[in-house]
Design an enzyme around this catalytic site. Structure first.
Site, mmCIF file in Angstrom:
data_model
loop_
_atom_site.group_PDB
_atom_site.id
_atom_site.type_symbol
_atom_site.label_atom_id
_atom_site.label_comp_id
_atom_site.label_asym_id
_atom_site.label_seq_id
_atom_site.Cartn_x
_atom_site.Cartn_y
_atom_site.Cartn_z
ATOM 1 N N LYS A 37 0.858 -1.204 0.000
ATOM 2 C CA LYS A 37 0.000 0.000 0.000
ATOM 3 C C LYS A 37 0.886 1.244 0.000
ATOM 4 O O LYS A 37 1.927 1.265 0.668
ATOM 5 C CB LYS A 37 -0.905 -0.037 1.241
ATOM 6 C CG LYS A 37 -1.969 1.051 1.281
ATOM 7 C CD LYS A 37 -2.875 0.877 2.498
ATOM 8 C CE LYS A 37 -3.966 1.918 2.578
ATOM 9 N NZ LYS A 37 -4.845 1.729 3.754
ATOM 10 N N SER A 112 -9.687 1.603 2.764
ATOM 11 C CA SER A 112 -8.861 2.373 1.863
ATOM 12 C C SER A 112 -7.776 1.561 1.142
ATOM 13 O O SER A 112 -7.158 2.082 0.217
ATOM 14 C CB SER A 112 -8.186 3.519 2.628
ATOM 15 O OG SER A 112 -7.325 3.013 3.630
ATOM 16 N N SER A 136 -9.871 -0.604 6.974
ATOM 17 C CA SER A 136 -9.302 -0.471 5.625
ATOM 18 C C SER A 136 -8.625 -1.693 5.035
ATOM 19 O O SER A 136 -8.287 -1.688 3.854
ATOM 20 C CB SER A 136 -8.324 0.697 5.592
ATOM 21 O OG SER A 136 -9.051 1.881 5.448
HETATM 22 N N1 GLN Z 1 -13.108 4.197 6.383
HETATM 23 C C1 GLN Z 1 -12.477 4.729 7.544
HETATM 24 C C2 GLN Z 1 -12.058 6.154 7.283
HETATM 25 O O1 GLN Z 1 -12.410 6.679 6.289
HETATM 26 C C3 GLN Z 1 -11.318 3.914 7.976
HETATM 27 C C4 GLN Z 1 -10.263 3.937 6.965
HETATM 28 C C5 GLN Z 1 -9.051 3.167 7.383
HETATM 29 O O2 GLN Z 1 -9.148 2.162 8.083
HETATM 30 N N2 GLN Z 1 -7.888 3.698 7.019
HETATM 31 O O3 GLN Z 1 -11.402 6.766 8.072
#
Ligand code: GLN
Length: 432
Positions: A37, A112, A136
């Site tokens: 990532k 994400s 994410s």
């Molecule tokens: N969807 C959550 C956010 O927008 C968590 C994202 C993540 O785990 N990085 O913050």
């Protein structure tokens, strides 16, 4: 050092950067292409967090996890697309355009870590690393039909992970099989003094797919409001299958679910507002016009460099931390977080693991979730494990209209082995 060539047909926009040739060496991951990532630092390879503000940034060092992968011979073939700084649930919030779900190109891959999930699901790589702050790793694993584990907070070093919300961020493995996720855990869990929150708790484990006598807690709230009834049915069938394999199902409650999501967002945004203050246009990103007064240069740089969602969160986080509001928002969110931890601790006195759906629905159409609140609400089932810091895995358990559904299994702190075993048990039984 040998090398492998990598020329994927990336029609999904899963990668931000690919390496045409990648080095590999001897070890347990010898010759295996692994995607990383793009918020995990890689020496000599641009690392963008899918943000314009990091244009041109090439880290001078490797994240601890990258060092560990290389030590086992893994071939680092590319950096994957993501929501900018990890802020999102669909991989649409990327300065490099959205990633498409390999299962259905009109759908999002989840986020994400959507690029990592798409790279694995499409077969471009065998394994990938993601990061999980509020879901994410698990969300894109569920939406793309692969396996993703958020390890116990602290079990994998965050050194070199560009922070979103440090008290929640956790790097973890993504792959097609539980066995590969387990193999990556063996490699990733070495201790690291450079992350003060990392704990030395090596993982040496072969997945054991037996569930005889295992107590699985199923909180009512995981099947409550907002969960698509068809998704709920598929996940119930999966849990029932584990029961017919010898597990005992225990109905239970997790009352803190009522406020876990709100607490998580206050904490994420507060930590993000502080973390992202370092992107001032001086040390990172395209140079600011320093002849201007510094406030103006700083303002322009940040406005041009950050996307809408990131700016929204910096402002909300700054507000939540501001004097006079700190007690009303941040301190209250921390108190709520403690209740989430207590709910898990109480439940783990009587059950071995907790199970439910990973996501309340299947993957959305690209562009479908266009207001921030409904996007945030989709994290309801993943944030509890994040707030408590417990391990949680998503394993494919069926489909709805051809789109994958994930079964989420959460376990006690430092019992990552347990959730991997249950996922292996489910996987070996075949998809119902
Ligand atoms: N969807 C959550 C956010 O927008 C968590 C994202 C993540 O785990 N990085 O913050």
């Amino acid at each position: 050092m040998a090398s492998i060539t990598f020329s994927p047909d990336d029609r999904y926009n899963a990668f931000i950067t690919t390496l045409a040739t990648a080095e590999t060496g001897p070890g347990r991951l010898s010759g295996i292409p692994v995607a990383i990532k793009d918020n995990i630092s890689t020496r000599g390879i641009p690392t963008t967090c899918a943000s314009r503000i990091l244009t041109g940034y090439v880290p001078p060092y490797d994240a601890h996890v990258v060092t560990l992968l290389k030590r086992e011979g893994a071939a680092i073939v590319g950096k994957t697309n993501m929501d900018e700084f990890g802020m999102g649930t669909t991989t649409e919030n990327s300065a490099f355009g959205p990633t498409l779900n390999p299962v259905d190109l009109t759908r999002v891959p989840g986020g994400s870590s959507g690029g990592s999930a798409a790279a694995v699901a499409s077969g471009m790589v065998r394994m990938a690393l993601g990061s999980d702050t509020g879901g994410s790793i698990r969300c894109p694993a569920a939406f793309c039909g692969i396996v993703g584990l958020k390890p116990t907070y602290g079990r994998v070093s965050r050194y070199g992970l560009i922070g979103y919300a440090n008290s929640l961020d956790q790097i973890g493995p993504m792959a097609m099989t539980v066995e590969d996720v387990s193999l990556l855990m063996e490699v990733l869990t070495a201790s690291d003094p450079r992350d003060s929150t990392s704990i030395s708790c090596p993982y040496h484990h072969t997945p054991d797919p037996s569930v005889t006598g295992l107590k699985i807690g199923v909180p009512e709230e995981f099947f409550g409001e907002g969960v698509d009834p068809q998704v709920a049915t598929v996940v119930w069938n999966a849990i029932t299958r584990l029961e017919s394999d010898g597990a005992e199902i225990v109905a239970c409650r997790m009352p803190s679910m009522a406020f876990a999501l709100a607490a998580c967002y206050v904490i994420c945004m507060s930590e993000a507002s502080s973390n992202l203050a370092r992107f001032d246009g001086v040390r990172y990103g395209p140079p600011a016009d320093i002849k201007q007064p510094w406030q103006k240069a700083y303002q322009e740089q940040r406005k041009a460099g950050f996307g809408t969602e990131v700016r929204r969160r910096i402002m909300l986080g700054t507000f939540a931390l501001s004097s006079g509001y700190y007690g009303r928002y941040y301190a209250k969110a921390q108190a709520a977080r403690q209740q989430v931890r207590e709910d898990f601790a109480r439940l783990f006195q009587t059950v071995d693991v907790i199970a439910g759906p990973t996501m309340p629905t299947v993957a959305y159409r690209i562009g479908e979730k266009n207001d921030p609140l409904s996007m945030y609400l989709s994290d309801t089932l993943t944030v509890p494990a994040s707030l408590a810091g417990v391990p949680a895995i998503s394993v494919p358990c069926g489909t709805q209209g051809g789109l994958p559904i994930g079964l989420q299994v959460m376990g006690p702190w430092f019992r990552d082995e347990k959730v991997i075993d249950v996922a292996a048990a489910y996987e070996q039984g075949g998809i119902a």
